[in-house]
Design an enzyme around this catalytic site. Structure first.
Site, mmCIF file in Angstrom:
data_model
loop_
_atom_site.group_PDB
_atom_site.id
_atom_site.type_symbol
_atom_site.label_atom_id
_atom_site.label_comp_id
_atom_site.label_asym_id
_atom_site.label_seq_id
_atom_site.Cartn_x
_atom_site.Cartn_y
_atom_site.Cartn_z
ATOM 1 N N ILE A 1 5.080 10.894 -1.563
ATOM 2 C CA ILE A 1 5.271 11.859 -2.607
ATOM 3 C C ILE A 1 5.576 10.968 -3.928
ATOM 4 C CG2 ILE A 1 5.952 13.897 -1.157
ATOM 5 C CD1 ILE A 1 8.844 13.395 -2.170
ATOM 6 N N LYS B 1 0.775 -1.166 0.004
ATOM 7 C CA LYS B 1 0.048 0.014 0.080
ATOM 8 C C LYS B 1 0.989 1.370 -0.008
ATOM 9 C CE LYS B 1 -3.643 -2.275 2.625
ATOM 10 N NZ LYS B 1 -3.216 -3.597 2.742
#
Length: 279
Positions: free
Chosen positions: A64, A60
Site C-alpha cells: 500500500i 521491487k
C-alpha cells in the site's frame, strides 16, 4: 550504457569475493532480495568498503502507498544509488514514494518494474489481461508523469518506453546474455547488440559473469563492447553483401567460422581487414 552485475550468489562471502575481483571497474552492483534478506543492511556497508561501487538495491517494493513510502525512505538511508518499486502499485503509491524521498539532499534513482522478464505473453495476459507491450507503455507513462526516473523492463520494450515518455527516461534491462548464453528462467532475454540498439541505459548481467571461472575478464569484455563502437550483429548483417563481393573463402562460412574463434574481436579485425572494410 552501464553494466550492472547481479550479486545473486549463494553466500555473502561469495558475493564479497566477487566484488573484490571486480574492484576498480566501471560497474554497478545489484543486490537482490535474497542477499538483502540473508545479509542485511550491513552487507551494503561491506560492499562500499570493498570499493566505491554504485549500488542498485533490487527489492521491487510493492505494498500500500504509505508502506511503500516508509520502505523506500528506510532503504534510501543506506546510501544506495538506485532502488525500484512496482509500477502496478499505482499512481498514488508512486506519488507518495517520491514525496517522501524529496526530503533527501541526495536521493537514489527510483525505477518502476513494468513486466518481469520471466513473463511470456501467455502468462502475463492470464494475470493482467493485456499484452506485455501495451501494459509496459501504460505503466511507463504513469511512472514518468509522476516523477520516477525510469523503468525496469526487457530490452524489447526499452525503445518504445522512451518514445512514449522521454529520451532521458532511464531504462534498466535485466535478462542480458552478452555472448549467447542460455536464458535459464528468463523468457525475454537479449544480447549486447540488442540492448544498444534499443537504447538501454543499464544492463543487468548475472550468471554469465559469476558462473564464469574468470568473472573479471568477462566484465572487461562486456565493458569493452559497451565503451567502443563495436561491430554488432546488425553491422555484420548490413555489410554482409559487401563482404560477399570480396574474394575470401571464409565469407561463405562466416557464421560457422566466427563461432570457432577463441578471440572473436581479434578474428573480426582480421576478417574485416582481409575484406578491405574499415574496422
Amino acid at each position: 550504457m552501464k553494466l550492472c552485475v547481479a550479486l545473486d550468489l549463494s553466500t555473502k562471502e561469495e558475493c564479497l569475493q566477487l566484488a573484490k575481483e571486480l574492484k576498480n571497474l566501471d560497474i554497478w552492483l545489484k543486490v537482490g532480495l535474497r542477499a538483502y534478506l540473508r545479509d542485511g543492511f550491513k552487507f551494503i556497508e561491506e560492499l562500499k568498503k570493498v570499493d566505491d561501487f554504485k549500488i542498485f538495491l533490487d527489492l521491487k517494493i510493492h505494498d500500500i502507498p504509505n508502506t511503500m513510502a516508509d520502505a523506500c525512505e528506510e532503504v534510501s538511508k543506506l546510501g544506495v544509488d538506485m532502488i525500484n518499486i512496482h509500477a502496478s502499485a499505482g499512481k498514488i503509491a508512486i506519488q507518495e514514494v517520491m514525496t517522501r524521498l524529496s526530503k533527501f539532499s541526495k536521493r537514489p534513482l527510483v525505477l518502476a518494474v513494468s513486466a518481469l522478464t520471466s513473463f511470456d505473453e501467455e502468462n502475463f495476459f492470464s494475470i493482467y489481461r493485456q499484452k506485455i507491450e501495451e501494459a509496459v507503455i501504460n505503466f511507463s507513462k504513469i511512472s514518468y508523469e509522476n516523477g520516477l526516473d525510469g523503468m525496469v523492463c526487457s530490452v524489447f520494450e526499452s525503445k518504445k518506453i522512451k518514445e512514449h515518455t522521454s529520451s532521458n527516461f532511464l531504462t534498466l534491462t535485466p535478462g542480458i546474455r552478452p555472448f549467447g548464453e542460455t536464458s535459464d528462467d528468463q523468457k525475454r532475454v537479449a544480447n549486447l547488440a540488442m540492448a544498444r540498439e534499443n537504447l538501454s541505459d543499464y544492463i543487468v548481467v548475472g550468471r554469465p559473469i559469476y558462473k564464469n571461472e574468470n568473472p573479471r575478464a568477462v566484465c572487461e569484455k562486456i565493458l569493452n563492447k559497451i565503451h567502443r563502437k563495436n561491430i554488432s550483429e546488425n553491422d555484420i548483417e548490413q555489410n554482409y553483401e559487401v563482404i560477399q563481393q570480396k574474394e575470401w573463402d571464409m565469407c561463405n562460412h562466416f557464421e560457422e567460422w566466427i563461432k570457432t574463434q577463441p578471440d572473436k574481436e581479434h578474428a573480426l579485425k582480421e576478417f574485416y581487414a582481409k575484406c578491405g572494410i574499415k574496422y
